[in-house]
Design a protein around this motif. Structure first.
Motif, PDB file in Angstrom:
ATOM      1  N   ASP A   1       4.106 -10.111  66.813  1.00 43.26           N
ATOM      2  CA  ASP A   1       4.567 -11.494  66.813  1.00 43.26           C
ATOM      3  C   ASP A   1       5.912 -11.660  67.513  1.00 43.26           C
ATOM      4  O   ASP A   1       6.238 -12.757  67.970  1.00 43.26           O
TER       5      ASP A   1
ATOM      6  N   LYS B   1       9.151 -15.855  64.909  1.00 44.99           N
ATOM      7  CA  LYS B   1       9.812 -16.361  63.710  1.00 44.99           C
ATOM      8  C   LYS B   1      10.989 -15.464  63.351  1.00 44.99           C
ATOM      9  O   LYS B   1      11.083 -14.323  63.815  1.00 44.99           O
TER      10      LYS B   1
ATOM     11  N   TYR C   1       8.238 -13.831  58.221  1.00 44.83           N
ATOM     12  CA  TYR C   1       6.998 -13.081  58.308  1.00 44.83           C
ATOM     13  C   TYR C   1       6.420 -12.765  56.935  1.00 44.83           C
ATOM     14  O   TYR C   1       5.209 -12.690  56.758  1.00 44.83           O
TER      15      TYR C   1
ATOM     16  N   VAL D   1       4.172 -15.381  54.017  1.00 41.50           N
ATOM     17  CA  VAL D   1       2.748 -15.482  53.692  1.00 41.50           C
ATOM     18  C   VAL D   1       2.433 -14.813  52.358  1.00 41.50           C
ATOM     19  O   VAL D   1       1.422 -15.125  51.724  1.00 41.50           O
TER      20      VAL D   1
ATOM     21  N   ASP E   1      -2.092 -19.124  62.666  1.00 33.56           N
ATOM     22  CA  ASP E   1      -0.740 -19.089  63.216  1.00 33.56           C
ATOM     23  C   ASP E   1       0.021 -17.833  62.803  1.00 33.56           C
ATOM     24  O   ASP E   1       1.035 -17.489  63.402  1.00 33.56           O
ATOM     25  N   GLU E   2      -0.440 -17.168  61.759  1.00 28.69           N
ATOM     26  CA  GLU E   2       0.235 -15.950  61.277  1.00 28.69           C
ATOM     27  C   GLU E   2      -0.666 -14.729  61.447  1.00 28.69           C
ATOM     28  O   GLU E   2      -0.559 -13.761  60.692  1.00 28.69           O
TER      29      GLU E   2
END
Length: 404
Positions: free
Chosen positions: A73, A198, A203, A206, A331-332
């Motif tokens: 990411d 991010k 991170y 979630v 998105d994650e």
């Protein structure tokens, strides 16, 4: 299930590069398991030490998947994959040049091989980000079928060890790894739809979501069963049925092939009938197979048949889980792949080590197999409890694109 629209929807060279990278990485990730009989003979290891030896790469890969997921990411899956591949190649060549002569040094090699296991958190986002929701099951099933690399380890590593010695196999493994790296270098591309990086604390946000923990548990059972057995079955067939390392490797390869090749089938089936329903069937089949093999079939051929069925179910379950994950956490997806993959590795560590401990404590692998069969049934009950909520919330929002 796979038509022209699928190939137009994404980037086929990237999908194939992700598959090959994943495939060769998984080949070396379970290398200690494939060489386990020869290594344990040379170093005179106990059953518990054998189990821990093959479990260390699995655990290291589990932890490093989270690191790789964050790296994906932050810098993108393509660059993250290049870094991981170079680390593994350099580590194996270094181990071969220095020499591996003690149990502690074998465990150190296992940690390096864990970097190869982290490829899961790179290859799947690399492929996933190129495809729309309706093709996630198929795309991630194809990329995830790279776990078929464990077949090559079981097929060739024991035979090569007989010919050239198991330490030289470490160096030979870098040849296909180098080929995969070159293909990756020239074919893999990051999707234009990359989520913005991010801040690091974000991170782990979630983990405040219950669904993230459910996915981690569900994959801990399906993938944990697959990789735990992939790492342990060569030793199992040798110890229980007296098969030679080479023949035990062939038997293991048959089991692993079933688990690997049925992963995309599981993803495609989940696209067709829904991930929850497909996953439920897989848990029942896997639990039944593990319970039967725990009874110690008299013939190795019967054990092989049962384990092929069980590994096929676990492989399909892997595909079904990752038909669901991108729908809930698109998105994650990078960090979720790392988290879910991490718990998959933890499940494999538990199974591989528990089999060794059970053998040393009781003289039988039965308790280890039954313990994991019970986990599969617990996962089935848990999935049944959450499915109504999933279908009524995020499942309803994505029902027009993919089935939950």
């Amino acid at each position: 299930m796979i038509g022209k629209d699928f190939f137009k929807a994404g980037h086929t060279p990237t999908l194939l590069a992700a598959f090959l990278y994943f495939d060769m990485s998984f080949m070396v990730w379970v290398l200690l398991g494939a060489l386990g009989v020869q290594i344990s003979t040379d170093l005179m290891l106990s059953p518990a030490e054998k189990g821990f030896m093959v479990a260390v790469p699995v655990l290291a890969g589990a932890v490093l998947r989270l690191v790789a997921g964050v790296l994906v990411d932050r810098i993108g899956p393509r660059r993250a994959g290049m870094i991981c591949q170079l680390v593994v190649i350099a580590g194996l060549l270094g181990a071969w040049l220095i020499g591996v002569d003690t149990y502690a040094e074998v465990l150190a090699v296992g940690v390096v091989l864990g970097v190869a296991g982290s490829s899961f958190a790179v290859a799947l986002p690399l492929a996933s980000r190129w495809y729309p929701p309706r093709y996630q099951g198929v795309a991630l099933g194809i990329a995830g079928a790279g776990n078929s690399g464990t077949v090559f380890a079981s097929l060739f590593a024991p035979s090569l060890a007989v010919l050239v010695g198991w330490q030289n196999v470490l160096a030979l493994a870098t040849v296909p790894l180098g080929v995969a790296f070159l293909v990756y270098l020239f074919c893999a591309k990051d999707s234009p739809e990359q989520p913005a990086p991010k801040a690091l604390p974000e991170y782990l946000a979630v983990l405040k979501t219950a669904d993230a923990w459910w996915f981690m548990f569900f994959y801990g059972v399906t993938f944990g069963g697959f990789v735990g057995l992939s790492s342990s079955l060569t030793i199992f067939f040798n110890a229980e049925y007296g098969l030679t390392p080479v023949i035990a490797g062939f038997f293991t390869a048959g089991c692993v092939f079933a688990g690997s090749m049925f992963r995309p089938v599981g993803g495609a089936l989940a696209d067709r009938i829904g991930g929850i329903r497909a996953l439920s069937f897989m848990y029942v089949a896997a639990a039944a197979a593990l319970a039967v093999v725990s009874l110690g079939p008299a013939s190795p051929w019967i054990a092989l048949a049962v384990l092929v069925a069980g590994m096929g179910a676990l492989g399909m379950g892997n595909g079904a889980v990752f038909q669901l994950v991108p729908q809930r956490f698109r998105d994650e997806i990078g960090v979720m792949t790392g988290l879910v993959g991490m718990t998959g590795g933890v499940g494999g560590f538990y199974l591989a080590s528990s089999l060794g401990l059970a053998k040393q404590a009781t003289g039988s692998y039965q308790a280890g197999f039954l313990g994991f069969a019970a986990l599969a049934l617990i996962a089935l009950v848990s999935l049944t409890l959450v499915k109504r909520q999933w279908r009524a919330t995020w499942g309803a929002a994505s029902a027009s694109a993919a089935r939950v």
